[in-house]
Design a protein around this motif. Structure first.
Motif, PDB file in Angstrom:
ATOM      1  N   SER A 149      54.020 133.698  89.873  1.00 42.88           N
ATOM      2  CA  SER A 149      53.351 134.589  90.828  1.00 42.88           C
ATOM      3  C   SER A 149      54.309 135.251  91.816  1.00 42.88           C
ATOM      4  CB  SER A 149      52.282 133.802  91.596  1.00 42.88           C
ATOM      5  OG  SER A 149      52.876 132.743  92.313  1.00 42.88           O
ATOM      6  N   GLY A 184      51.106 141.518  93.572  1.00 43.56           N
ATOM      7  CA  GLY A 184      49.956 141.962  92.797  1.00 43.56           C
ATOM      8  C   GLY A 184      49.551 141.018  91.681  1.00 43.56           C
ATOM      9  N   TYR A 225      46.782 139.884  86.530  1.00 38.97           N
ATOM     10  CA  TYR A 225      46.939 140.917  87.545  1.00 38.97           C
ATOM     11  C   TYR A 225      45.794 141.915  87.569  1.00 38.97           C
ATOM     12  CZ  TYR A 225      48.279 144.130  83.904  1.00 38.97           C
ATOM     13  OH  TYR A 225      48.260 144.901  82.782  1.00 38.97           O
ATOM     14  N   CYS A 237      42.289 143.388  88.076  1.00 37.70           N
ATOM     15  CA  CYS A 237      41.083 143.071  88.838  1.00 37.70           C
ATOM     16  C   CYS A 237      39.882 143.126  87.897  1.00 37.70           C
ATOM     17  CB  CYS A 237      40.941 144.093  89.965  1.00 37.70           C
ATOM     18  SG  CYS A 237      39.486 143.851  90.970  1.00 37.70           S
ATOM     19  N   ASN A 247      47.999 132.873  94.613  1.00 36.32           N
ATOM     20  CA  ASN A 247      47.569 134.256  94.641  1.00 36.32           C
ATOM     21  C   ASN A 247      48.593 135.087  95.408  1.00 36.32           C
ATOM     22  OD1 ASN A 247      46.205 136.654  94.872  1.00 36.32           O
ATOM     23  ND2 ASN A 247      44.454 135.812  95.978  1.00 36.32           N
ATOM     24  N   GLN A 276      48.413 138.567  95.231  1.00 34.29           N
ATOM     25  CA  GLN A 276      47.853 139.916  95.158  1.00 34.29           C
ATOM     26  C   GLN A 276      47.959 140.596  96.522  1.00 34.29           C
ATOM     27  OE1 GLN A 276      44.255 140.152  92.369  1.00 34.29           O
ATOM     28  NE2 GLN A 276      44.079 138.155  93.362  1.00 34.29           N
ATOM     29  N   THR A 277      47.776 141.886  96.539  1.00 39.09           N
ATOM     30  CA  THR A 277      47.862 142.642  97.778  1.00 39.09           C
ATOM     31  C   THR A 277      46.470 143.076  98.242  1.00 39.09           C
ATOM     32  OG1 THR A 277      48.201 144.672  96.508  1.00 39.09           O
ATOM     33  CG2 THR A 277      50.174 143.501  97.234  1.00 39.09           C
ATOM     34  N   ALA A 317      45.232 135.221  99.205  1.00 43.12           N
ATOM     35  CA  ALA A 317      46.562 135.800  98.983  1.00 43.12           C
ATOM     36  C   ALA A 317      47.461 135.485 100.176  1.00 43.12           C
ATOM     37  CB  ALA A 317      46.454 137.303  98.757  1.00 43.12           C
ATOM     38  N   CYS A 327      40.062 139.727  92.475  1.00 35.77           N
ATOM     39  CA  CYS A 327      39.902 141.017  93.152  1.00 35.77           C
ATOM     40  C   CYS A 327      39.846 140.826  94.634  1.00 35.77           C
ATOM     41  CB  CYS A 327      38.627 141.708  92.708  1.00 35.77           C
ATOM     42  SG  CYS A 327      38.928 142.976  91.504  1.00 35.77           S
TER      43      CYS A 327
END
Length: 144
Positions: free
Chosen positions: A60, A64, A83, A85, A101, A103-104, A123, A144
């Motif tokens: 990770s 993202g 990655y 969503c 996580n 992700q942004t 995240a 997501c």
């Protein structure tokens, strides 16, 4: 009939011998699945318990990306690199579930099932470990 038996016996004799599984000798294993895996997503199987957290972090590192590690029942883990969503279905998620996580935009990794509430990995760079009793009930995942 004699002709058929003569043909079948030599073919059967050529089959490799296989020992019956000895369930008492070891733990039964299973293969966790996430469906679908989209283009560019992947799974790494047979990661040792000692390596699980470092592999989860390595998986990770890219912005993202969310990574999920889950037990295979034999002391090893499957690590999923995700990655896209989307909502996914899970199978054979039984124990030792963790997620990291990266992700942004505040995206979350959420697990749930018909007999469980929603469990979330935020995240924030932490590794989230989920209880086995909940993991066994998860059949959905949303990143997501």
């Amino acid at each position: 009939m004699t002709m058929i038996a003569a043909v079948l016996v030599p073919l059967a004799a050529q089959a490799p011998a296989q020992a019956a599984p000895n369930v008492a000798a070891g733990t039964a294993a299973w293969t966790p699945q996430i469906y679908p895996l989209f283009s560019g997503e992947w799974v790494k199987r047979d990661v040792s318990g000692a390596q699980r957290d470092s592999e989860l972090i390595w998986c990770s590192l890219a912005s993202g990306v969310a990574c999920v590690a889950v037990g295979q029942g034999d002391g090893k883990h499957s690590i999923f690199h995700l990655y896209k969503c989307d909502e996914r279905s899970l199978s054979n998620f039984i124990d030792a579930l963790s997620a990291r996580n990266n992700q942004t935009g505040g995206a979350q990794v959420r697990f749930w099932g018909p007999s469980t509430g929603v469990y979330t990995a935020y995240a924030d760079g932490n590794i989230y470990n989920f209880p086995d009793h909940a993991t066994y009930g998860f059949d959905r995942l949303d990143i997501c």
